[in-house]
Design an enzyme around this catalytic site. Structure first.
Site, PDB file in Angstrom:
ATOM      1  N   ARG A  84      24.273  33.022 -36.270  1.00 39.29           N
ATOM      2  CA  ARG A  84      24.482  32.948 -34.826  1.00 39.29           C
ATOM      3  C   ARG A  84      25.466  34.036 -34.409  1.00 39.29           C
ATOM      4  O   ARG A  84      26.608  34.059 -34.876  1.00 39.29           O
ATOM      5  CB  ARG A  84      25.028  31.563 -34.430  1.00 39.29           C
ATOM      6  N   HIS A 129      28.874  34.870 -24.448  1.00 37.01           N
ATOM      7  CA  HIS A 129      30.041  34.273 -25.108  1.00 37.01           C
ATOM      8  C   HIS A 129      31.301  34.894 -24.512  1.00 37.01           C
ATOM      9  O   HIS A 129      32.057  35.582 -25.180  1.00 37.01           O
ATOM     10  CB  HIS A 129      29.954  34.469 -26.625  1.00 37.01           C
ATOM     11  N   GLU A 174      29.886  27.305 -24.169  1.00 37.02           N
ATOM     12  CA  GLU A 174      31.054  26.535 -23.735  1.00 37.02           C
ATOM     13  C   GLU A 174      31.393  26.643 -22.258  1.00 37.02           C
ATOM     14  O   GLU A 174      32.290  27.390 -21.858  1.00 37.02           O
ATOM     15  CB  GLU A 174      32.281  26.900 -24.580  1.00 37.02           C
ATOM     16  N   ASN A 314      29.289  22.587 -29.839  1.00 41.98           N
ATOM     17  CA  ASN A 314      30.486  23.068 -30.522  1.00 41.98           C
ATOM     18  C   ASN A 314      31.460  21.900 -30.593  1.00 41.98           C
ATOM     19  O   ASN A 314      31.888  21.372 -29.565  1.00 41.98           O
ATOM     20  CB  ASN A 314      31.157  24.207 -29.745  1.00 41.98           C
ATOM     21  N   TYR A 316      34.981  20.403 -32.645  1.00 38.93           N
ATOM     22  CA  TYR A 316      36.057  20.651 -33.601  1.00 38.93           C
ATOM     23  C   TYR A 316      36.949  19.451 -33.848  1.00 38.93           C
ATOM     24  O   TYR A 316      37.487  19.293 -34.928  1.00 38.93           O
ATOM     25  CB  TYR A 316      36.948  21.809 -33.121  1.00 38.93           C
ATOM     26  N   GLU A 383      28.857  25.239 -33.534  1.00 45.52           N
ATOM     27  CA  GLU A 383      30.178  25.576 -34.069  1.00 45.52           C
ATOM     28  C   GLU A 383      30.878  24.331 -34.573  1.00 45.52           C
ATOM     29  O   GLU A 383      30.798  23.268 -33.958  1.00 45.52           O
ATOM     30  CB  GLU A 383      31.093  26.221 -33.008  1.00 45.52           C
TER      31      GLU A 383
END
Ligand code: GBH
Length: 481
Positions: A84, A129, A174, A314, A316, A383
Site C-alpha cells: 500500500r 494521504h 483518514e 486504520n 492503532y 494500517e
C-alpha cells in the site's frame, strides 16, 4: 509485557492479503525534483508555523523517489502479496489541476508499479494521504465545493494512467486527520482552526469527492479494470467505562461520530441519525439557524449511497469512554459535540507515541461492531503498527509483541465472530517522516539512517518476525491444521 503463547494458531486463509503500508510525503522526498509542485506539507514545513519536531521536513525523507527499487527488494524479501502506497497529487499535477501532467511523475509511478508487478506484488493505491497541492489550498482546499471536480479529475487521471495494473484503489486516508485535525483543531496542515464548523464542511466535501471518484470508476473503468474503490477510516475502539447505560451510550455516540459521519453516508447515503440529532441539538442550543453539520441534499444522498466497495480501517489503539455529566453547552467541535469523556488507562502498555497504547482486544471488539453495523462489508486493515523511539540494536521485541497480539485478535474476529477481514497492511515498511513528530517516532520494520545521504535501510527483528508470519500464515511456532 505478557507472554506470547496464547495466540490464535489457526492459519490465515490462503487468499488473505499480507502487506505493508507507506505514504508519499512520508517516504518519497524529492520534494521539488523533476517538476513536482508544492503541496501543503512542503509549504508548512518550509514556511511555518513550525509545528514539526526539530523543524524536520519531508524534503528527502526516505528518498524513495530514487530508491524505489530497494524498497521493492525489501518487500520481496518480506514476502508480502500487497504494497500500500500513495500517489503524490502534486507530483502528477504540479498545480493540482488536470491541465498539465508532469511526465516525470507519471514515469515514477509507472516504474514503481512495474517493479512491484515484476516481483509478484500487487499495488494497493491511496489517492490522497494528506498532501494537497498548495495552489488548491490557496483556493480553500476542502472548504471549496469545487474540490469535488479537482479530485474527480485527479482520480480519473490515475485510473487512466495506472488502472490497468492497479485494481485496489483507496480514495482518502483518514478523514479525522484530514478534517478534524486539518480544519478543526488546527494541528495538521493546512492548520486551519474552525472547530465544529470548517471541519464538518470539509467532511461533507470529502464524502462527495469520494463518491465522484467511485462513480467515475464505476461508469468508465470497472468493467475493464475489474477493481474496487474503498475509503480509509481511522478509528480506535471506545470501551465503555462501566455497564451503565450512559457509558454504553457514550461509546456508541463516539463510534457514531467516526462511522456515522464517514462511513454511513457511503453505505446508506446519509450521516447516521444519532449523529445528526446530536449536532443539531447542540447547534440549536448555541443559537445557530441550522445544524453545524451540513446536511446532504436528497440528490447528494442518492449520489453517495452504495459507493463503498471495501472499508479500509486504520486502527492503532483504544480509549475508555464515559458520558459527560455536565457537558459545556458552548463548546464546539468533533471532540466536544459528542459529550463524551475519553482517556487511556494508566496500566496499558505504552509506545513511542503518547496516543498509542497497546490494547489488542480493542481491535476485535471494533471489527465486530463494524460487522454488525455495516452488514458484513469487506474490511481491509490498511494500517496497524507500533512506534518506538528507535531501539539501538534493532531488536524491536515490543513491535513484534504488538503485531502478534493484534493479528491474533484479528484472526479471532474472523474465526469466532465471522468478520469479513480480507487483508492487513502493516504500518510501516520502514521508519519515515511521522508528520508533526518528524523522525522522532518510528514505525518501521526496516530502520532508515536519516543521517546518511544514502538513507541506508536495515532490517529490524520485527521484519523477520513478519516475514515468518507471512510465509506460514500463522502466529505460532506450531500452526493448527
Ligand atoms: C496514521 O495515523 C497515518 O495514516 C500515518 O500516515 C501515520 O504515519 C501513522 O498513522 C502513524 O501515526 O496528537 O493527540 O492529536 C494514525 C491516526 C491520528 C494518530 C492523529 C495520531 C494524533 C493524536 N493518527 N493522532 S494527537
Amino acid at each position: 509485557f505478557i507472554n506470547v503463547d496464547a495466540w490464535n494458531t489457526k492459519p490465515f486463509p490462503k487468499d488473505f492479503k499480507f502487506g505493508v503500508a507507506t505514504a508519499s510525503y512520508q517516504i518519497e522526498g524529492a520534494w521539488n525534483e523533476d517538476g513536482k509542485g508544492e503541496n501543503i506539507w512542503d509549504h508548512l514545513c518550509h514556511h511555518g508555523p513550525f509545528v514539526v519536531e526539530h523543524n524536520q521536513t519531508g524534503d528527502i525523507a526516505c528518498d524513495s523517489y530514487h530508491k524505489y527499487k530497494e524498497d521493492v527488494a525489501m518487500l520481496k524479501d518480506l514476502g508480502v502479496s500487497h504494497y500500500r502506497f500513495s500517489i503524490s497529487w502534486s507530483r502528477l499535477l504540479p498545480t493540482g489541476f488536470a491541465d498539465k501532467v508532469n511526465k516525470a511523475g507519471v514515469q515514477y509511478y509507472k516504474n514503481l508499479i512495474k517493479e512491484l508487478k515484476a516481483n509478484g506484488i500487487e499495488p494497493l493505491v491511496t489517492l490522497y494521504h494528506w498532501d494537497l497541492p498548495q495552489p488548491l489550498q490557496v483556493l480553500g482546499g476542502f472548504l471549496n465545493d469545487n474540490f469535488v471536480d479537482w479530485f474527480g479529475d485527479y482520480a480519473q487521471l490515475c485510473f487512466d494512467l495506472f488502472g490497468d495494473d492497479v485494481s485496489n484503489w483507496l480514495t482518502f486516508n483518514e478523514p479525522i486527520s484530514i478534517c478534524q485535525q486539518g480544519y478543526g483543531n488546527g494541528r495538521k496542515a493546512p492548520l486551519i482552526t474552525s472547530p465544529g464548523i470548517g471541519e464538518y464542511i470539509c467532511g461533507k466535501t470529502m464524502m462527495i469527492a469520494h463518491a465522484r471518484a467511485w462513480h467515475i470508476y464505476d461508469k468508465e473503468y470497472r468493467s475493464k479494470q475489474k477493481g474496487s474503490v474503498g475509503f480509509v477510516v481511522d478509528s480506535s475502539w471506545y470501551e465503555p467505562n462501566s455497564n451503565k447505560t450512559a457509558d454504553i451510550e457514550a461509546s456508541e455516540m463516539k463510534l457514531q461520530f467516526v462511522w456515522g459521519m464517514y462511513i454511513n453516508p457511503l453505505i446508506n447515503g446519509d450521516h447516521s441519525s444519532i449523529l445528526k440529532k446530536q449536532i443539531a441539538k447542540r447547534s440549536k442550543q448555541q443559537g445557530f439557524k441550522r445544524s453545524r453539520l451540513p446536511e446532504f441534499t436528497k440528490e447528494e444522498q442518492k449520489y453517495l449511497k452504495g459507493t463503498l466497495d471495501i472499508i479500509g480501517l486504520n486502527h492503532y489503539s483504544t480509549s475508555m469512554v464515559s458520558a459527560q455529566k455536565n457537558p459545556d453547552p458552548d463548546a464546539m467541535g468533533f471532540y466536544v459535540d459528542c459529550e463524551v469523556n475519553e482517556w487511556q488507562a494508566d496500566d496499558w502498555e505504552k509506545s513511542g507515541s503518547d496516543w498509542l497504547r497497546v490494547v489488542p482486544w480493542g481491535i476485535r471488539k471494533l471489527l465486530k461492531w463494524i460487522k454488525v453495523n455495516f452488514n458484513n462489508t469487506k474490511i481491509l486493515i490498511t494500517e496497524n503498527g507500533y512506534s518506538d523511539n528507535g531501539e539501538k540494536d534493532l531488536k524491536d521485541d515490543r513491535r513484534i509483541h504488538y503485531v502478534k497480539s493484534y493479528l491474533s485478535n484479528i484472526r479471532d474476529a474472523m474465526d469466532k465472530d465471522g468478520v469479513n477481514v480480507v487483508g492487513y497492511t502493516l504500518w510501516s515498511l520502514m521508519d519515515n517522516f511521522e508528520w508533526n513528530r518528524g523522525y522522532t517516532e518510528k514505525f518501521g520494520l526496516y530502520h532508515v539512517d536519516f543521517n546518511s545521504r544514502n538513507r541506508t535501510r536495515t532490517k529490524k527483528k520485527s521484519a523477520d518476525f513478519y516475514k515468518k508470519v507471512i510465509a506460514t500464515r500463522c502466529l505460532a511456532d506450531k500452526c493448527a491444521a
